[in-house]
Motif scaffolding. Sequence first.
Motif, PDB file in Angstrom:
ATOM      1  N   GLN A  50       0.848  -1.189   0.000  1.00 27.89           N
ATOM      2  CA  GLN A  50       0.000   0.000   0.000  1.00 27.89           C
ATOM      3  C   GLN A  50       0.880   1.234   0.000  1.00 27.89           C
ATOM      4  O   GLN A  50       1.885   1.305   0.698  1.00 27.89           O
ATOM      5  N   ASN A  51       0.513   2.212  -0.830  1.00 22.67           N
ATOM      6  CA  ASN A  51       1.053   3.562  -0.736  1.00 22.67           C
ATOM      7  C   ASN A  51      -0.149   4.494  -0.860  1.00 22.67           C
ATOM      8  O   ASN A  51      -1.284   4.012  -0.928  1.00 22.67           O
ATOM      9  N   PRO A  52       0.012   5.794  -0.851  1.00 20.37           N
ATOM     10  CA  PRO A  52      -1.174   6.668  -0.896  1.00 20.37           C
ATOM     11  C   PRO A  52      -2.024   6.541  -2.159  1.00 20.37           C
ATOM     12  O   PRO A  52      -3.189   6.918  -2.158  1.00 20.37           O
ATOM     13  N   VAL A  53      -1.477   5.991  -3.225  1.00 18.42           N
ATOM     14  CA  VAL A  53      -2.176   5.931  -4.509  1.00 18.42           C
ATOM     15  C   VAL A  53      -2.810   4.581  -4.786  1.00 18.42           C
ATOM     16  O   VAL A  53      -3.874   4.490  -5.383  1.00 18.42           O
ATOM     17  N   ILE A  54      -2.154   3.501  -4.373  1.00 23.07           N
ATOM     18  CA  ILE A  54      -2.601   2.166  -4.763  1.00 23.07           C
ATOM     19  C   ILE A  54      -2.414   1.190  -3.609  1.00 23.07           C
ATOM     20  O   ILE A  54      -1.499   1.344  -2.800  1.00 23.07           O
ATOM     21  N   ALA A  55      -3.314   0.201  -3.544  1.00 23.06           N
ATOM     22  CA  ALA A  55      -3.180  -0.866  -2.550  1.00 23.06           C
ATOM     23  C   ALA A  55      -3.524  -2.187  -3.216  1.00 23.06           C
ATOM     24  O   ALA A  55      -4.397  -2.252  -4.097  1.00 23.06           O
ATOM     25  N   PHE A  56      -2.816  -3.240  -2.800  1.00 24.67           N
ATOM     26  CA  PHE A  56      -3.035  -4.582  -3.311  1.00 24.67           C
ATOM     27  C   PHE A  56      -3.453  -5.488  -2.153  1.00 24.67           C
ATOM     28  O   PHE A  56      -2.777  -5.531  -1.130  1.00 24.67           O
ATOM     29  N   VAL A  57      -4.556  -6.207  -2.329  1.00 24.72           N
ATOM     30  CA  VAL A  57      -5.093  -7.093  -1.297  1.00 24.72           C
ATOM     31  C   VAL A  57      -5.157  -8.511  -1.854  1.00 24.72           C
ATOM     32  O   VAL A  57      -5.508  -8.709  -3.024  1.00 24.72           O
TER      33      VAL A  57
END
Length: 193
Positions: free
Chosen positions: A38-45
């Motif tokens: 996760q960063n402020p722009v994108i997250a991977f779950v």
Amino acid sequence: MTTAIRPTSFAHVVYRTYRFEQMLGWYVKVFCGKVQYQNPVIAFVTYDGEHHRVALLNLGILKGASDAATPRGHPGVDHVAYGFASLRELLGKYAELKEKGVMPYWCVHHGITVSLYYADPDGNQMEFQADSYTSNDEANAFMYGPHFEANPIGVEFDPELMRARLEAGESEAALLLRTEHLPVSEVRGSMLG
């Protein structure tokens, strides 16, 4: 007559949202998931061993970062992804579709996958991908490493050149690994563009 090349798996879905933290919490809770990156722009779950099953794009950050917000800058599905068994099959599918007049609008090496992005006549976007690693543990380790942190989106590539290198005898393993620190590519019509 050759056999048509088909995906081997449905890989992931990407959503655009203004409710980034709420959506992230919801997908983690509903799927008993885990945030892979996760960063402020994108997250991977993910909810299994796969490197990601759901990705979220934060439209609040994207719109704030540029006057030229994403052309598809409304909440909703960004794209769905289909996995192919190998880089050779992915590039074979590229050649098969090219013969039919269907071309990708973006070709990018994400690090965890080598991906070709297509749009249907209504503009729905799909990603055709080949995994860069032979195990999910290796892909997950790459996501936690410095190359992914420096560039979580990827590096554009020319599928014709990659296909030529493969046909000339370069190994799939060598072509699948993204080890260099290259700048984030400009995204065309998807993800962050």
